[in-house]
Design a protein around this motif. Structure first.
Motif, short mmCIF file in Angstrom:
data_model
loop_
_atom_site.label_atom_id
_atom_site.label_comp_id
_atom_site.label_asym_id
_atom_site.label_seq_id
_atom_site.Cartn_x
_atom_site.Cartn_y
_atom_site.Cartn_z
N GLN A 12 8.68 -1.66 0.29
CA GLN A 12 8.13 -2.25 -0.84
C GLN A 12 6.60 -2.56 -0.55
OE1 GLN A 12 9.42 -1.56 -3.59
NE2 GLN A 12 7.60 -2.47 -4.59
N SER A 16 3.36 -1.15 -2.60
CA SER A 16 2.52 -1.99 -3.21
C SER A 16 1.23 -1.90 -2.76
CB SER A 16 3.09 -3.32 -3.28
OG SER A 16 3.02 -3.78 -2.11
N GLN A 19 -0.19 1.29 -4.27
CA GLN A 19 -0.41 1.19 -5.78
C GLN A 19 -1.79 0.47 -5.85
OE1 GLN A 19 2.90 -0.80 -7.32
NE2 GLN A 19 4.08 1.12 -7.58
N ARG A 20 -1.93 -0.83 -5.12
CA ARG A 20 -3.17 -1.42 -5.28
C ARG A 20 -4.61 -0.42 -4.77
NH1 ARG A 20 -3.44 -7.12 -4.18
NH2 ARG A 20 -1.94 -8.21 -5.87
#
Length: 167
Positions: A12, A16, A19-20
């Protein structure tokens, strides 16, 4: 060329971070994971390559045997027809299967960019756990400003490790 290696404790955390980075319009991150991430569930092209290689092998060897038996070396043995195609099917199938396996073998290596004997990321201390329990990503760039942006973006996510290395 410089690069950043960021290690995360969980899948995870890696997702993330990706995604950032994507939101910051940095789309050229390379991941190193012990298993494929769920988001990367796109199918492999290797089975299609194997099917095409097998079919081309089958057709090619069938045509080769037909040419050899009908045009190059026609033999009249016991009244057998010149084009006895049922006898070509088993060996053409076997050679087609061989072509499919060879295509799969070399296709896998081509897709995985192997064999790679050395990659600069192997020198990083934290990367030694990559194949067992680490979720890593690297970003390569010649632009120091971009690497500073990437570093600040990744530090905000609190990675388990963050190293800079020469690529």
């Amino acid at each position: 060329m410089k690069a950043l290696l960021a290690g995360f404790a969980t899948e995870q955390g890696l997702k993330s971070a990706l995604q950032r980075l994507s939101a910051a319009r940095i789309d050229y991150a390379e991941t190193y994971t012990p298993m494929p991430p769920d988001a990367d569930a796109s199918g492999s092209p290797v089975p299609l390559w194997m099917f095409v290689g097998g079919m081309l092998g089958f057709i090619g060897f069938f045509l080769l045997m037909t040419y050899a038996d009908v045009r190059a070396y026609p033999l009249d043995i016991g009244g057998r027809p010149t084009f006895a195609w049922p006898t070509f099917i088993p060996i053409a199938f076997e050679l087609g299967a061989l072509c499919a396996m060879v295509t799969g073998f070399f296709g896998y290596f081509a897709l995985c960019r192997m064999p790679v004997l050395y990659d600069p990321v192997d020198e990083c201390e934290s990367f030694r756990e990559a194949s067992r329990n680490g979720w890593f990503l690297t970003v390569h760039s010649d632009d120091p400003e971009l690497l500073d942006r990437v570093r600040s973006t990744l530090q905000a996510l609190d990675p388990a490790s963050l190293e800079e290395f020469s690529a």
